[in-house]
Design an enzyme around this catalytic site. Structure first.
Site, PDB file in Angstrom:
ATOM      1  N   LYS A 100      -5.235 -15.911   6.773  1.00  0.00           N
ATOM      2  CA  LYS A 100      -4.733 -16.123   5.407  1.00  0.00           C
ATOM      3  C   LYS A 100      -4.817 -14.877   4.534  1.00  0.00           C
ATOM      4  O   LYS A 100      -4.942 -14.949   3.312  1.00  0.00           O
ATOM      5  CB  LYS A 100      -5.477 -17.298   4.739  1.00  0.00           C
ATOM      6  CG  LYS A 100      -5.178 -18.641   5.360  1.00  0.00           C
ATOM      7  CD  LYS A 100      -6.000 -19.752   4.769  1.00  0.00           C
ATOM      8  CE  LYS A 100      -7.392 -19.784   5.330  1.00  0.00           C
ATOM      9  NZ  LYS A 100      -8.113 -21.035   5.054  1.00  0.00           N
ATOM     10  N   ASP A 134     -12.215 -27.059   6.735  1.00  0.00           N
ATOM     11  CA  ASP A 134     -11.674 -27.882   5.649  1.00  0.00           C
ATOM     12  C   ASP A 134     -10.835 -29.047   6.152  1.00  0.00           C
ATOM     13  O   ASP A 134     -10.768 -30.104   5.502  1.00  0.00           O
ATOM     14  CB  ASP A 134     -10.870 -27.043   4.652  1.00  0.00           C
ATOM     15  CG  ASP A 134      -9.793 -26.192   5.303  1.00  0.00           C
ATOM     16  OD1 ASP A 134      -9.757 -26.116   6.545  1.00  0.00           O
ATOM     17  OD2 ASP A 134      -8.991 -25.575   4.571  1.00  0.00           O
TER      18      ASP A 134
END
Length: 337
Positions: free
Chosen positions: A38, A74
């Site tokens: 990311k 997550d």
């Protein structure tokens, strides 16, 4: 902790740690970072136990009596958060800045499993599907813009699937298409502002605004005009607005359909009559049509007789990690495993 008067507390405080990057899990509270994704990078972390690094940082503070008892991804947090309310929840999905999925798998189908084989005979698999295609298997789907964005990224050749679908990249994909159309004088009479020329300045939130259900020809494409004004383009025609909206629709629908193909595969693999998919992430939350696009495509791809529903996970990273930590802490102090 200060607000709750927990600083300097003699009682140890259990902590659930959500770490949204690929990990090699060596225990409930021991996991090594495989690689940054990311667009993040920081030296001295890859290959290290992130829980140990966290504990060392806590110790440097001096007045925090905290023990990390669980580290999770997550996606796992989203799954656990929703499974607390819906026992049919067997898949977790994040579609925000990045993208990933996890799912419940039977132990006898996990070739790499080297833990215990006691009940329950299930384990959560973190698929790290953002890296799907890194071996070239989805290159036939990638455009020249996908390849350019990948080549210019901090991790070229990695996370190819994620770079086609996630919020970190959707806006940039749209910007490059819009800029190309303008360069060919198919948009804005060939006008290209400095902002439109600048990478990463057409934000993914613009796509959501442009695709808002109220942003129509009847409203004179007011939100499209506002976005274009922000990036330095004015005096746009209705046809310009139609084309820009169409480009955004193509980018977002491609993202939703690619995400859906992965979820449909997991639903088919789990092969339960009803499956709930926990979903979190800014793209899913704020894009006005993303959920509908996913429902449409998943329905087309799953096997006959299977049913599913998408369930928004509220604070999965926090609530899910807290649930796992609470159970781990209770088992530890009850002498459980």
């Amino acid at each position: 902790m200060s607000e709750n008067d927990l600083l300097g507390n003699s009682r140890k405080i259990p902590l659930g740690f959500t770490f949204s990057f690929p990990l090699k899990q060596e225990g409930l509270n021991k996991a090594r970072l495989v690689t940054w994704t990311k667009g993040f990078t920081s030296s001295g972390v890859e290959g290290e136990d992130v829980v140990q690094l966290l504990h060392e940082a806590i110790q440097r503070k001096g007045n925090l009596n905290v023990e990390c008892v669980a580290v999770i991804n997550d996606t796992v947090g989203a799954l656990m958060s929703c499974a607390h309310d819906d026992q049919n929840c067997h898949i977790g999905l994040i579609i925000g800045t990045g993208s990933n999925t996890c799912y419940m798998e039977k132990l006898n189908r996990v070739e790499l499993w080297d833990g215990d084989n006691e009940q329950p005979q299930q384990v959560i698999i973190n698929t790290e599907c953002g890296a799907f295609g890194d071996n070239g298997c989805i290159d036939f789907l990638r455009t020249n813009f996908d390849e350019d964005i990948d080549a210019e990224s901090l991790n070229p050749g990695k996370q190819k699937y994620e770079k086609m679908i996630s919020g970190m990249y959707m806006g940039e994909i749209a910007r490059r298409y819009i800029e190309k159309l303008a360069s060919k004088k198919l948009l804005f009479k060939g006008e290209i502002s400095e902002t439109l020329k600048t990478p990463n300045k057409f934000y993914t939130k613009y796509i959501s605004e442009i695709e808002d259900k109220e942003n129509t020809e009847e409203s004179n494409f007011q939100k499209t005009r506002q976005v274009l004004d922000e990036i330095g383009i004015d005096n746009v025609t209705l046809e310009d607005c139609r084309i820009v909206q169409h480009v955004c629709q193509l980018v977002s629908s491609r993202s939703a359909y690619l995400v859906s193909s992965g979820i449909a595969c997991l639903i088919n693999r789990i092969n339960r009559s009803e499956v709930t998919v926990a979903v979190d992430g800014s793209v899913y939350r704020y894009h006005p049509k993303f959920q509908d696009l996913m429902v449409e495509k998943i329905s087309q791809l799953i096997n006959n007789g299977l049913k599913f529903k998408l369930m928004l996970s509220n604070d999965g990273s926090g609530k899910g990690a807290a649930l796992v930590a609470a159970v781990a802490w209770r088992l530890k102090h009850q002498g459980g495993n």
